[in-house]
Design an enzyme around this catalytic site. Structure first.
Site, mmCIF file in Angstrom:
data_model
loop_
_atom_site.group_PDB
_atom_site.id
_atom_site.type_symbol
_atom_site.label_atom_id
_atom_site.label_comp_id
_atom_site.label_asym_id
_atom_site.label_seq_id
_atom_site.Cartn_x
_atom_site.Cartn_y
_atom_site.Cartn_z
ATOM 1 N N HIS A 46 -25.376 20.415 53.114
ATOM 2 C CA HIS A 46 -25.842 19.281 53.906
ATOM 3 C C HIS A 46 -27.307 19.443 54.306
ATOM 4 O O HIS A 46 -27.686 19.151 55.442
ATOM 5 C CB HIS A 46 -24.987 19.153 55.183
ATOM 6 C CG HIS A 46 -23.566 18.784 54.933
ATOM 7 N ND1 HIS A 46 -22.581 18.875 55.899
ATOM 8 C CD2 HIS A 46 -22.946 18.318 53.811
ATOM 9 C CE1 HIS A 46 -21.426 18.481 55.401
ATOM 10 N NE2 HIS A 46 -21.619 18.132 54.131
ATOM 11 N N THR A 47 -28.151 19.894 53.405
ATOM 12 C CA THR A 47 -29.509 20.274 53.777
ATOM 13 C C THR A 47 -30.341 19.092 54.250
ATOM 14 O O THR A 47 -30.367 18.029 53.630
ATOM 15 C CB THR A 47 -30.223 20.941 52.587
ATOM 16 O OG1 THR A 47 -29.390 21.976 52.089
ATOM 17 C CG2 THR A 47 -31.555 21.526 53.014
#
Length: 503
Positions: free
Chosen positions: A446-447
């Site tokens: 989920h950068t």
């Protein structure tokens, strides 16, 4: 490379945000839009990329996936996966489509970041416009005519029903609409999959109403190597064969790992780091100096009796709960996988005699890692450090997530289907549990936060100090949201397209 007339807007990446942006901007017939996708742009997607029971991004070596070498902690290497195909990661992820929380918008709209443009109230119309909520229809909260179909997964599978009963036994509230802003608890996962078919942004936006527009070109197998900046303005991009494609405006939508790398290769980033890498500095900006993501690990459990595989989605229920002292919106997530991990990794929905799993993650909005470019060669990957488990608070939250998962697995209600965890989990000793966690640590993929609003771009994605250059993907979010960011990636495309249209 033959592309045609000079575009008014050149979009780099046709993924979760880029496909949205290109489609929306091309609604104006007088605006020429060119979208360049590094991966293929298929006329029809292979079946495994549409099967909502599978997660192609979990399969090593999948042709629609690019991996980046990374480190989760100083001694733990990892391969971070991202989609490299039309639709980007929305083509290879799990189809989880949950909105950010009001607390996220409050944080992002702080004066030094997004400002008033990023309040929940200002963003809600875009969230409604992008979705066709098949459960609620058009309401003050939900959209009924948008490109992305949203449906909550069923909870009729025996394991999903037992998860819900266990959550209620342990006192967690029901949370039937995860895209509302009610107190967090247990509920079904909103998903951009309908009747077992994943609908990525390529299908929803570019292969739908936008298909055939004469002012829109989508070119596949066209990686971009750098942005050309002349006299303080982005003039064009250099593509893989060395050709320079010029455009009136350039929007980078390559994702929170590729976009900062592309900016670095263009001389935009921390001056000292660029100089060490041998890259001439165009502009000193804090690009890649921080990274925000969600640490995650798997807790497998043994079924008490054989169960059928899922019929429509690999997803079961999901529980959100707050950590001790954490945000009220619930910063811990326990996500149910009805397909065993061996099936997700192997590309099979039916894997008899293998244990199902829960994915336990900490989704607190923490900036912990960084991304540094080490070479002017675009084929040399950046150095990515997630910086997980560095602080006592990091480790405490992860222990809480694991303990909450084990409490669910060993509850009386879940015992109707479960014989217990596959392996003993040392929940009674903090030091032993910390070691157990480190040995099994992963990431939610989920950068965010590598090109943050406020520090590197403004609220509309415009790069500070470079005219004609914007960023539109999750890299602009200063911190990751309290939920997975796929729905927010689409939201960014809608919001930045609106900003471009308004000039």
């Amino acid at each position: 490379m033959l592309i045609g007339r000079r575009p008014d807007v050149l979009v780099v990446g046709a993924g979760g945000t880029g496909a949205v942006l290109a489609a929306r901007l091309s609604e104006d017939p007088g605006r020429r839009v060119l979208a360049l996708e590094a991966g293929p742009v298929p006329a029809a997607f292979p079946a495994d990329l549409l099967d909502a029971r599978l997660v192609p991004g979990a399969r090593p070596g999948h042709p629609a996936v690019r991996t980046f070498p990374a480190r989760l902690t100083p001694g733990m290497p990892y391969e971070a996966a991202r989609g490299r195909v039309l639709g980007g990661s929305t083509t290879v992820n799990g189809g989880y489509f949950v909105r950010a929380r009001r607390a996220d918008f409050d944080r992002w709209s702080a004066e030094e970041a997004g400002g008033a443009a990023w309040t929940y109230e200002r963003m809600l119309p875009f969230m409604r416009a992008l979705e066709n909520d098949l459960d609620h229809g058009a309401t003050a909260l939900h959209g009924g005519r948008g490109p992305v179909p949203v449906r909550r997964v069923g909870l009729d599978h025996p394991a999903a029903a037992a998860f819900g009963a266990a959550a209620r036994e342990l006192g967690y509230p029901d949370d039937p609409d995860k895209n509302a802003q009610e107190p967090p608890g247990f509920g079904p996962v909103p998903s951009n999959a309908v009747d077992g078919r994943r609908v990525n942004t390529g299908l929803a936006y570019l292969l739908g109403a936008a298909a055939g527009r004469p002012n829109l070109t989508v070119a596949g197998e066209c990686p971009v190597r750098s942005v050309v900046v002349r006299d303080g303005r982005a003039a064009g991009v250099v593509v893989g064969d060395g050709t320079v494609l010029e455009a009136g405006e350039i929007v980078l939508c390559a994702g929170a790992l590729s976009t900062p790398h592309l900016l670095h290769l263009s001389g935009i980033g921390p001056a000292a780091d660029l100089e060490r890498a041998g890259i001439p500095v165009v502009l000193d900006l804090p690009v890649g100096t921080a990274l925000s993501d969600h640490p995650q690990l798997v807790v497998e459990w043994a079924p008490r009796r054989p169960m059928d595989g899922p019929s429509g989605s690999w997803l079961g229920g999901v529980l959100h709960l707050p950590s001790a002292g954490g945000p009220a919106a619930g910063d811990l997530e326990i996500l149910q996988s009805l397909v065993p991990m061996a099936g997700l990794v192997g590309g099979r929905a039916d894997v008899p005699d293998m244990p199902p799993a829960f994915l336990a993650s900490v989704q607190a909005p923490v900036r912990s890692g960084n991304l540094r470019t080490v070479s002017p060669d675009p084929d040399v990957p950046p150095r990515i450090d997630y910086g997980y488990l560095r602080t006592g608070a990091d480790r405490r939250r992860m222990r809480e997530a694991v303990r909450a998962t084990v409490a669910l697995v060993t509850s009386g209600a879940f015992g109707e289907v479960c014989a217990g965890p596959v392996e003993p989990v040392p929940v009674d000793d903090d030091r032993v549990l910390d070691a157990w966690i480190r040995a099994r640590l992963g990431t939610s993929q989920h950068t965010c936060g590598t090109v943050p609003m406020g520090a590197a771009v403004d609220a509309r994605g415009r790069v500070h100090g470079v005219r004609g250059l914007r960023v539109a993907d999750t890299s602009i979010l200063p911190t990751a949201p309290l939920r997975g960011p796929a729905a927010t990636a689409v939201l960014i495309g809608e919001a930045v397209a609106d900003a471009v249209r308004r000039g």
